[in-house]
Design an enzyme around this catalytic site. Sequence first.
Site, PDB file in Angstrom:
ATOM      1  N   LYS A  67      87.882  38.791  37.014  1.00  0.00           N
ATOM      2  CA  LYS A  67      86.432  38.615  37.068  1.00  0.00           C
ATOM      3  C   LYS A  67      85.787  39.685  36.189  1.00  0.00           C
ATOM      4  O   LYS A  67      86.060  40.887  36.343  1.00  0.00           O
ATOM      5  CB  LYS A  67      85.977  38.743  38.527  1.00  0.00           C
ATOM      6  CG  LYS A  67      84.649  38.106  38.826  1.00  0.00           C
ATOM      7  CD  LYS A  67      84.433  38.067  40.339  1.00  0.00           C
ATOM      8  CE  LYS A  67      83.094  37.503  40.697  1.00  0.00           C
ATOM      9  NZ  LYS A  67      82.808  37.704  42.123  1.00  0.00           N
TER      10      LYS A  67
HETATM   11  O1  G3P Z   1      80.509  36.918  44.228  1.00  0.00           O
HETATM   12  C1  G3P Z   1      79.311  37.504  43.950  1.00  0.00           C
HETATM   13  C2  G3P Z   1      78.084  36.915  44.594  1.00  0.00           C
HETATM   14  O2  G3P Z   1      78.372  35.785  45.325  1.00  0.00           O
HETATM   15  C3  G3P Z   1      77.228  37.931  45.263  1.00  0.00           C
HETATM   16  O3  G3P Z   1      76.410  37.447  46.287  1.00  0.00           O
HETATM   17  O4  G3P Z   1      74.807  37.733  48.146  1.00  0.00           O
HETATM   18  O5  G3P Z   1      75.638  39.755  46.891  1.00  0.00           O
HETATM   19  O6  G3P Z   1      74.071  38.171  45.815  1.00  0.00           O
HETATM   20  P1  G3P Z   1      75.163  38.334  46.820  1.00  0.00           P
END
Ligand code: G3P
Length: 220
Positions: free
Chosen positions: A85
């Site tokens: 990633k």
């Molecule tokens: O995988 C990364 C992404 O899904 C992050 O989510 O909730 O931290 O914006 P969030």
Amino acid sequence: MQLYVDSANLADIRAAAALGCISGVTTNPSLLAKEDPTLDIKELILDIHRTIGGHVSVEVVSTDTDGMLREADAILEWFPDATIKIPFIPAGLSAVRNLANRDIPTNVTLLFTANQAVIAANAGATYVSVFLGRLDDISTDGVQAVRDTCEIWDVHGYESQIIAASIRNPLHLLECAKAGAHIATVPYKVLLQSMKHPLTDSGLKSFLDDHAKMMTAKGA
Ligand code: G3P
């Protein structure tokens, strides 16, 4: 649309894997930082990989291409089917191109527009992760970014798989499926929320009560 779990929590990943509907796990440094700091990151990632038995995205933390490639090679030594990633920055795009030329799968993260997704696809990204929730957080329609990306994919037939990420609620999941995202990566909590329906619960209760009544009537 395939479902991944967006988590580094082994208990949640084990519970999600047991449901039989999850094809992978996406992690990031912030998710890893929520876990017990005494845990060895490599061992945790390997446990996640053993548990899910499918896609696992592991994020690099270098911000220069050589550093990202060194990290990628180390992760691939942990387990060779890792997906690397990589953040959407110029140095990251060079790393994606290098890894794509070696047939190593990449997941380009921190994408907030369809234009960014197109650029990542042209660099050879296997997966493009479009973040919804963080757009909503700044009063911008996150689902629209996924819709735009899917529409462009329909027109041009890019091979990169679209991952809807930063999903915060069941409506996000629904809208991403309707838009045509290939994959949605969801927190375990949102997966559980999306499974829940009061009529499922009350329907099961009725079935079990009626079965028990019938058995009582039969004297069983
Ligand atoms: O995988 C990364 C992404 O899904 C992050 O989510 O909730 O931290 O914006 P969030």
